[in-house]
Design a protein around this motif. Structure first.
Motif, short mmCIF file in Angstrom:
data_model
loop_
_atom_site.label_atom_id
_atom_site.label_comp_id
_atom_site.label_asym_id
_atom_site.label_seq_id
_atom_site.Cartn_x
_atom_site.Cartn_y
_atom_site.Cartn_z
N ALA A 178 75.02 -9.75 73.96
CA ALA A 178 73.63 -9.42 74.28
C ALA A 178 72.98 -8.64 73.14
N LEU A 179 71.73 -9.02 72.84
CA LEU A 179 70.95 -8.31 71.82
C LEU A 179 69.59 -7.89 72.39
N ASP A 180 69.40 -7.99 73.69
CA ASP A 180 68.07 -7.91 74.29
C ASP A 180 67.79 -6.61 75.03
N ASP A 181 68.61 -5.57 74.82
CA ASP A 181 68.37 -4.29 75.49
C ASP A 181 69.07 -3.21 74.69
N ASP A 182 68.77 -1.95 75.02
CA ASP A 182 69.48 -0.83 74.42
C ASP A 182 70.66 -0.39 75.27
N THR A 188 75.19 -10.84 87.47
CA THR A 188 75.95 -11.32 88.62
C THR A 188 75.76 -12.82 88.77
N TYR A 189 76.87 -13.53 88.71
CA TYR A 189 76.92 -14.98 88.85
C TYR A 189 77.62 -15.34 90.16
N PRO A 190 77.60 -16.61 90.55
CA PRO A 190 78.36 -17.00 91.76
C PRO A 190 79.84 -16.64 91.66
N GLU A 191 80.37 -16.63 90.42
CA GLU A 191 81.79 -16.31 90.22
C GLU A 191 82.09 -14.82 90.27
N GLY A 192 81.07 -13.98 90.10
CA GLY A 192 81.28 -12.53 90.08
C GLY A 192 80.37 -11.87 89.06
N ALA A 193 80.68 -10.62 88.72
CA ALA A 193 79.80 -9.81 87.88
C ALA A 193 80.43 -9.53 86.52
N LEU A 194 79.55 -9.34 85.55
CA LEU A 194 79.93 -9.06 84.17
C LEU A 194 78.93 -8.06 83.61
N VAL A 195 79.43 -7.04 82.90
CA VAL A 195 78.54 -6.07 82.28
C VAL A 195 78.19 -6.55 80.87
N ALA A 196 76.92 -6.63 80.57
CA ALA A 196 76.46 -6.90 79.21
C ALA A 196 76.30 -5.56 78.50
N VAL A 197 77.03 -5.37 77.42
CA VAL A 197 76.92 -4.14 76.62
C VAL A 197 76.28 -4.54 75.30
N PRO A 198 74.97 -4.34 75.14
CA PRO A 198 74.25 -4.87 73.97
C PRO A 198 74.82 -4.39 72.64
N LEU A 199 74.69 -5.28 71.66
CA LEU A 199 75.20 -5.03 70.32
C LEU A 199 74.03 -4.66 69.42
N ALA A 200 74.10 -3.49 68.79
CA ALA A 200 73.09 -3.09 67.80
C ALA A 200 73.50 -3.66 66.45
N ILE A 201 72.61 -4.39 65.80
CA ILE A 201 72.99 -5.20 64.64
C ILE A 201 72.60 -4.61 63.29
N GLU A 202 71.95 -3.46 63.27
CA GLU A 202 71.40 -2.94 62.02
C GLU A 202 72.48 -2.53 61.02
N LEU A 203 73.59 -1.96 61.49
CA LEU A 203 74.65 -1.49 60.60
C LEU A 203 75.82 -2.46 60.66
N ASN A 204 75.61 -3.62 60.04
CA ASN A 204 76.58 -4.70 60.00
C ASN A 204 76.85 -4.98 58.52
N ASP A 205 78.06 -4.69 58.07
CA ASP A 205 78.35 -4.78 56.64
C ASP A 205 78.14 -6.17 56.06
N VAL A 237 67.85 6.91 75.21
CA VAL A 237 69.31 6.77 75.34
C VAL A 237 69.73 5.45 74.71
N VAL A 238 70.62 5.51 73.71
CA VAL A 238 70.90 4.34 72.90
C VAL A 238 72.38 4.23 72.53
N ILE A 239 72.72 3.04 72.03
CA ILE A 239 74.03 2.78 71.42
C ILE A 239 73.79 2.50 69.93
N LEU A 240 74.53 3.16 69.07
CA LEU A 240 74.46 2.91 67.63
C LEU A 240 75.81 2.33 67.20
N ASP A 241 75.79 1.06 66.79
CA ASP A 241 77.01 0.39 66.35
C ASP A 241 77.19 0.52 64.85
N VAL A 242 78.45 0.71 64.43
CA VAL A 242 78.82 0.64 63.01
C VAL A 242 79.87 -0.46 62.93
#
Length: 287
Positions: A178-182, A188-205, A237-242
């Motif tokens: 996921a890239l669409d949220d902070d 939730t799908y018919p099969e069950g639930a999954l957490v989307a943990v968005p990826l911050a792309i700015e610090l990508n070597d 409130v944010v996630i900063l990925d390295v």
């Protein structure tokens, strides 16, 4: 399973904070990747293109550096800093180098299934191929590390239409395509639930160096500037990925930048240095 069913989405609760009432989470990521024997890295150091149909041995050799050398250097850096990272592992490495994959897990890092191989992007596969490669990657890594992987990031972070539903069926808890949220959100799908943990792309070597031609010093400076401004925005409130690829900044001339950022974060109390799995657990505990 190709009905393109849209999930029910549940967003993060209002005024969500990270543990300790912190508002910035920093995640260290290492891409530990491999390609099939018929494939090669789509990015290499040579700018002049080959004619169509010629296998790029230069790009192939460039990509192999990560599994041969770079992963060891980056694991040493993280060990010195006392930081547990998300390590994105191509499932084929559980067959080619199981001892190295196992050592990464034993060192305390969170193994994230990164597809079966980097040239097998789920969006480009048939449903049957997506299912087969997901099963092979999952079972291979589970056998090597002795536990079911709970997190998934697709090669190129590009899932297929039904990839997320398959992840639920294969026992995954979260996905990082996921890239669409902070903040995390629940799918939730018919099969069950999954957490989307968005990826911050700015610090990508890889994009930083190979696409934009920036230097390792600029990588560190970008981190410093981003963290300074994020900490000042106390209501955000944010996630900063390295993110460091073992075949890119796993090399000596770039690894020092990853090392410098790790040292800057190791003992800070004003940020939450964490992994995506822990972010998913924290999010679920608040629902």
């Amino acid at each position: 399973m190709s009905d393109d069913i849209k999930p029910e989405i549940r967003r993060a609760p209002p005024r969500m904070r990270w543990p300790g009432e912190r508002h910035v989470a920093v995640v260290f990521n290492v891409a530990y990747e491999a390609w099939t024997e018929q494939g090669a890295s789509a990015i290499g150091p040579m700018g002049n293109p080959l004619r169509p149909g010629v296998f790029d041995l230069n790009a192939d050799s460039y990509g192999r550096y990560g599994a041969n050398v770079g992963i060891r250097r980056l694991m040493t850096i993280l060990d010195r800093a006392g930081i547990a990272a998300n390590v994105y592992v191509s499932g084929v490495l559980s067959e080619r180098d199981p001892d190295r994959v196992r050592a990464v897990a034993v060192a305390g890092h969170e193994i994230v299934t990164h597809g079966y191989a980097q040239d097998l992007v789920p969006a480009s596969l048939t449903p049957e191929e997506d299912e087969d490669y997901m099963r092979r990657a999952t079972t291979g890594l589970a056998k090597v590390i002795g536990a079911q992987p709970t997190g998934w990031i697709s090669p190129r972070a590009t899932a297929g239409v039904d990839t997320f539903r398959r992840l639920v069926r294969h026992g995954y808890k979260w996905q990082g395509d996921a890239l669409d949220d902070d903040l995390p959100y629940l799918q939730t799908y018919p099969e069950g639930a999954l957490v989307a943990v968005p990826l911050a792309i700015e610090l990508n070597d890889l994009s930083h160096a190979m696409r934009w031609g920036r230097t390792p010093r600029q990588f560190v400076d970008m981190f410093d500037e981003a963290l300074s401004h994020l900490l000042a925005a106390t209501d955000d409130v944010v996630i900063l990925d390295v993110l460091c690829h073992a075949h890119c900044y796993g090399r000596p001339a770039g690894a020092w930048a990853y090392d410098e950022i790790a040292k800057k974060c190791a003992d800070r109390q004003d940020i939450w240095v964490t992994t995506r799995g822990k972010i998913a657990d924290h999010f679920l505990s608040l629902l």
